[in-house]
Design a protein around this motif. Structure first.
Motif, mmCIF file in Angstrom:
data_model
loop_
_atom_site.group_PDB
_atom_site.id
_atom_site.type_symbol
_atom_site.label_atom_id
_atom_site.label_comp_id
_atom_site.label_asym_id
_atom_site.label_seq_id
_atom_site.Cartn_x
_atom_site.Cartn_y
_atom_site.Cartn_z
ATOM 1 N N ILE A 149 0.877 -1.029 -0.084
ATOM 2 C CA ILE A 149 0.004 -0.001 0.058
ATOM 3 C C ILE A 149 0.912 1.245 0.069
ATOM 4 O O ILE A 149 0.542 2.426 0.012
ATOM 5 C CB ILE A 149 -1.054 -0.061 1.027
ATOM 6 N N VAL A 150 2.260 1.260 -0.078
ATOM 7 C CA VAL A 150 3.266 2.295 -0.005
ATOM 8 C C VAL A 150 2.724 3.311 -1.169
ATOM 9 O O VAL A 150 2.704 4.609 -0.802
ATOM 10 C CB VAL A 150 4.489 1.905 -0.214
ATOM 11 N N PRO A 151 2.428 2.696 -2.291
ATOM 12 C CA PRO A 151 2.120 3.854 -3.127
ATOM 13 C C PRO A 151 0.961 4.511 -2.976
ATOM 14 O O PRO A 151 0.746 5.753 -3.706
ATOM 15 C CB PRO A 151 2.007 3.056 -4.629
ATOM 16 N N PHE A 152 0.081 4.181 -2.180
ATOM 17 C CA PHE A 152 -0.869 4.968 -1.945
ATOM 18 C C PHE A 152 -0.885 5.859 -0.894
ATOM 19 O O PHE A 152 -1.881 6.921 -0.426
ATOM 20 C CB PHE A 152 -2.453 3.964 -1.507
ATOM 21 N N LEU A 153 0.138 6.120 -0.166
ATOM 22 C CA LEU A 153 0.251 6.810 1.174
ATOM 23 C C LEU A 153 1.263 7.995 0.981
ATOM 24 O O LEU A 153 0.985 8.840 1.727
ATOM 25 C CB LEU A 153 1.039 5.939 2.411
ATOM 26 N N GLY A 154 1.858 8.090 -0.075
ATOM 27 C CA GLY A 154 2.607 9.124 -0.368
ATOM 28 C C GLY A 154 2.347 10.301 -1.195
ATOM 29 O O GLY A 154 1.040 10.281 -0.919
ATOM 30 N N SER A 155 2.829 11.107 -1.602
ATOM 31 C CA SER A 155 2.337 12.338 -2.137
ATOM 32 C C SER A 155 2.510 12.397 -3.769
ATOM 33 O O SER A 155 2.282 13.405 -4.303
ATOM 34 C CB SER A 155 3.005 13.472 -1.572
ATOM 35 N N SER A 156 2.789 11.223 -4.553
ATOM 36 C CA SER A 156 2.664 11.461 -5.820
ATOM 37 C C SER A 156 1.129 11.739 -6.420
ATOM 38 O O SER A 156 0.247 10.978 -5.741
ATOM 39 C CB SER A 156 3.369 10.531 -6.505
ATOM 40 N N TRP A 157 1.022 12.427 -7.436
ATOM 41 C CA TRP A 157 -0.268 12.905 -7.586
ATOM 42 C C TRP A 157 -1.495 11.571 -8.007
ATOM 43 O O TRP A 157 -2.500 11.638 -7.580
ATOM 44 C CB TRP A 157 -0.369 13.856 -8.697
ATOM 45 N N ILE A 158 -0.914 10.854 -9.082
ATOM 46 C CA ILE A 158 -1.830 9.870 -9.440
ATOM 47 C C ILE A 158 -1.299 8.508 -9.262
ATOM 48 O O ILE A 158 -0.150 8.228 -9.704
ATOM 49 C CB ILE A 158 -2.331 10.182 -10.783
ATOM 50 N N VAL A 159 -1.943 7.626 -8.694
ATOM 51 C CA VAL A 159 -1.315 5.960 -8.739
ATOM 52 C C VAL A 159 -2.274 5.389 -9.468
ATOM 53 O O VAL A 159 -3.489 5.437 -9.135
ATOM 54 C CB VAL A 159 -1.325 5.571 -7.294
ATOM 55 N N PHE A 160 -1.918 4.571 -10.353
ATOM 56 C CA PHE A 160 -2.834 3.705 -11.087
ATOM 57 C C PHE A 160 -4.145 4.222 -11.819
ATOM 58 O O PHE A 160 -5.233 3.762 -11.580
ATOM 59 C CB PHE A 160 -3.136 2.513 -10.419
ATOM 60 N N GLN A 220 10.851 -3.416 9.140
ATOM 61 C CA GLN A 220 11.487 -2.995 7.875
ATOM 62 C C GLN A 220 10.740 -2.556 6.641
ATOM 63 O O GLN A 220 10.962 -2.838 5.484
ATOM 64 C CB GLN A 220 12.398 -3.982 7.361
ATOM 65 N N SER A 221 9.479 -1.850 7.077
ATOM 66 C CA SER A 221 8.648 -1.386 6.222
ATOM 67 C C SER A 221 9.054 -0.071 5.503
ATOM 68 O O SER A 221 9.493 0.734 6.212
ATOM 69 C CB SER A 221 7.076 -1.383 6.742
ATOM 70 N N GLN A 222 8.511 -0.099 4.305
ATOM 71 C CA GLN A 222 9.019 0.994 3.479
ATOM 72 C C GLN A 222 8.151 2.355 4.165
ATOM 73 O O GLN A 222 8.357 3.595 3.702
ATOM 74 C CB GLN A 222 8.586 1.012 2.075
ATOM 75 N N ILE A 223 7.040 1.953 4.736
ATOM 76 C CA ILE A 223 6.255 2.926 5.530
ATOM 77 C C ILE A 223 6.875 3.650 6.302
ATOM 78 O O ILE A 223 6.907 4.847 6.529
ATOM 79 C CB ILE A 223 4.860 2.186 5.826
ATOM 80 N N ILE A 224 7.883 2.921 6.984
ATOM 81 C CA ILE A 224 8.586 3.675 8.022
ATOM 82 C C ILE A 224 9.828 4.439 7.371
ATOM 83 O O ILE A 224 10.165 5.558 7.742
ATOM 84 C CB ILE A 224 9.179 2.631 8.886
ATOM 85 N N ASP A 225 10.487 3.599 6.580
ATOM 86 C CA ASP A 225 11.617 4.309 5.956
ATOM 87 C C ASP A 225 11.188 5.616 5.238
ATOM 88 O O ASP A 225 12.198 6.507 5.170
ATOM 89 C CB ASP A 225 12.176 3.315 4.792
ATOM 90 N N GLU A 226 10.277 5.697 4.550
ATOM 91 C CA GLU A 226 9.700 6.898 3.755
ATOM 92 C C GLU A 226 8.804 7.809 4.762
ATOM 93 O O GLU A 226 8.253 8.656 4.271
ATOM 94 C CB GLU A 226 8.979 6.342 2.580
ATOM 95 N N GLN A 227 8.651 7.500 6.083
ATOM 96 C CA GLN A 227 8.222 8.404 6.942
ATOM 97 C C GLN A 227 6.806 8.779 6.583
ATOM 98 O O GLN A 227 6.371 9.623 6.317
ATOM 99 C CB GLN A 227 8.855 9.574 7.276
ATOM 100 N N LEU A 228 5.922 7.756 6.169
ATOM 101 C CA LEU A 228 4.574 8.017 5.623
ATOM 102 C C LEU A 228 3.276 7.959 6.712
ATOM 103 O O LEU A 228 2.473 8.333 6.264
ATOM 104 C CB LEU A 228 4.151 6.913 4.377
ATOM 105 N N ILE A 229 3.919 7.580 7.791
ATOM 106 C CA ILE A 229 2.801 7.689 9.105
ATOM 107 C C ILE A 229 2.915 9.187 9.617
ATOM 108 O O ILE A 229 3.833 9.790 9.668
ATOM 109 C CB ILE A 229 3.227 6.701 9.958
ATOM 110 N N ASP A 230 1.756 9.953 9.577
ATOM 111 C CA ASP A 230 1.839 11.216 10.007
ATOM 112 C C ASP A 230 1.623 11.491 11.380
ATOM 113 O O ASP A 230 2.243 12.184 12.117
ATOM 114 C CB ASP A 230 0.499 11.937 9.349
#
Ligand SMILES: Nc1ncnc2c1ncn2[C@@H]1O[C@H](COP(=O)(O)OP(=O)(O)OP(=O)(O)O)[C@@H](O)[C@H]1O
Length: 296
Positions: A149-160, A220-230
């Motif tokens: 679900i990482v691609p859905f949590l970040g800030s790029s404008w459009i996913v799929f 080891q989740s990218q959710i943590i590495d990319e600091q996606l939790i607000d």
């Protein structure tokens, strides 16, 4: 009293995307009146949700992670958020709940679950950008699964092909509960007021406990590495007086008499820890409803 004028407003406005009609006053009111002993979670959550829903075009989805001991109100508070964001509350078809033991029980099927989860979220976000996804028992999630679900949590404008920035993701777990209990107990032992506890007193302890644990779904989740939790939202262990408030509110809900004897007996029937001081309820308010039935 908390008035709910949303239906009325919704019928006059075009802005009722997926019957998403936040009633922030109602949420604040419900949190203040009905959630006991959780000043940090209450304040943090109300602020985070308010800031987020007031943005017409948020830059990223709102991602919250709830932590704390059993029965302290994590699921209950999520249900209040849902109730006050959608006109249909928990019956809204845009609120989705995942529980690893129910939806992802077999470790050997993880690749299949990854595909399913990704497609499921993508599909639901195409139907309604204002969706809520609740992930229960994150401490029982197979590490690796949640990364889809990482691609859905970040800030790029459009996913799929989907605009997904308006979604809310809530992760719930007991991870960090012991650390939160420890800090709260230290506060109590130092005779400091519980309400003086601040987020920064807990943040480091929670993140270490959650993210350094190889058995946690966030390992080891990218959710943590990319600091996606607000926001990490801490739920404190409940004391005797909070349990008593839970008993009172359950008696009211069941239309039973509020007799002091009964209130006290139910409150005393619960076990408290640590063993010497007996300060915090070992099951929070979780067993209150069933205990009341036992006393009748
Ligand atoms: N802080 C609280 N204030 C008011 N009621 C509470 C609180 N905590 C728990 N309760 C009551 O206890 C019930 C069980 O709590 P809830 O399911 O929210 O616990 P939880 O933190 O999600 O526990 P678990 O980690 O075991 O899932 C709720 O439905 C609610 O009635």
């Amino acid at each position: 009293f908390c008035w709910d004028l949303r239906s009325l407003r919704c019928s006059f406005s075009d802005a009722c995307e997926c019957r998403f009609q936040p009633d922030l006053e109602g949420l604040g009111c419900d949190l203040a009146q009905n959630v006991f002993g959780q000043h940090l979670a209450r304040e943090l959550l109300l602020q985070a949700v308010t800031d987020f829903v007031e943005l017409a075009e948020p830059l990223k989805p709102l991602v919250l992670s709830f932590h704390g001991w059993t029965g302290t109100g994590k699921t209950y508070v999520s249900s209040l958020v849902v109730k006050h964001l959608y006109l249909d509350g928990s019956r809204s078809p845009f609120v989705h709940q995942f529980s690893p033991t129910l939806h992802f029980p077999h470790a050997e099927r993880i690749e299949q679950y990854k595909d399913d989860l990704k497609r499921w979220i993508q599909g639901n976000l195409s139907t309604c950008a204002r969706s809520i996804f609740l992930f229960d028992e994150m401490d029982k999630m197979h590490p690796g699964l949640i990364d889809v679900i990482v691609p859905f949590l970040g800030s790029s404008w459009i996913v799929f092909g989907t605009n997904y920035r308006k979604a809310i993701f809530i992760f719930v777990s007991n991870a960090g509960g012991e650390q939160i209990n420890h800090v709260t107990l230290e506060f109590w032992r130092a005779r400091k007021d519980r309400e003086e506890m601040e987020l920064r007193d807990l943040e480091l302890a929670i993140s270490k406990a959650v993210f350094d644990n190889p058995h946690n779904g966030f390992w080891q989740s990218q959710i943590i590495d990319e600091q996606l939790i607000d926001y990490l939202v801490p739920f404190l262990p409940l004391k005797r007086n909070h349990v008593k408030q839970c008993v009172k509110s359950e008696l009211k809900q069941q239309d039973l008499p509020l007799e002091e004897n009964l209130l006290q007996s139910v409150t005393d029937s619960i076990t408290y820890f640590p063993e010497e001081e007996q300060i915090f309820s070992s099951t929070g308010c979780k067993t209150v409803a069933s205990r009341i039935n036992f006393f009748f």
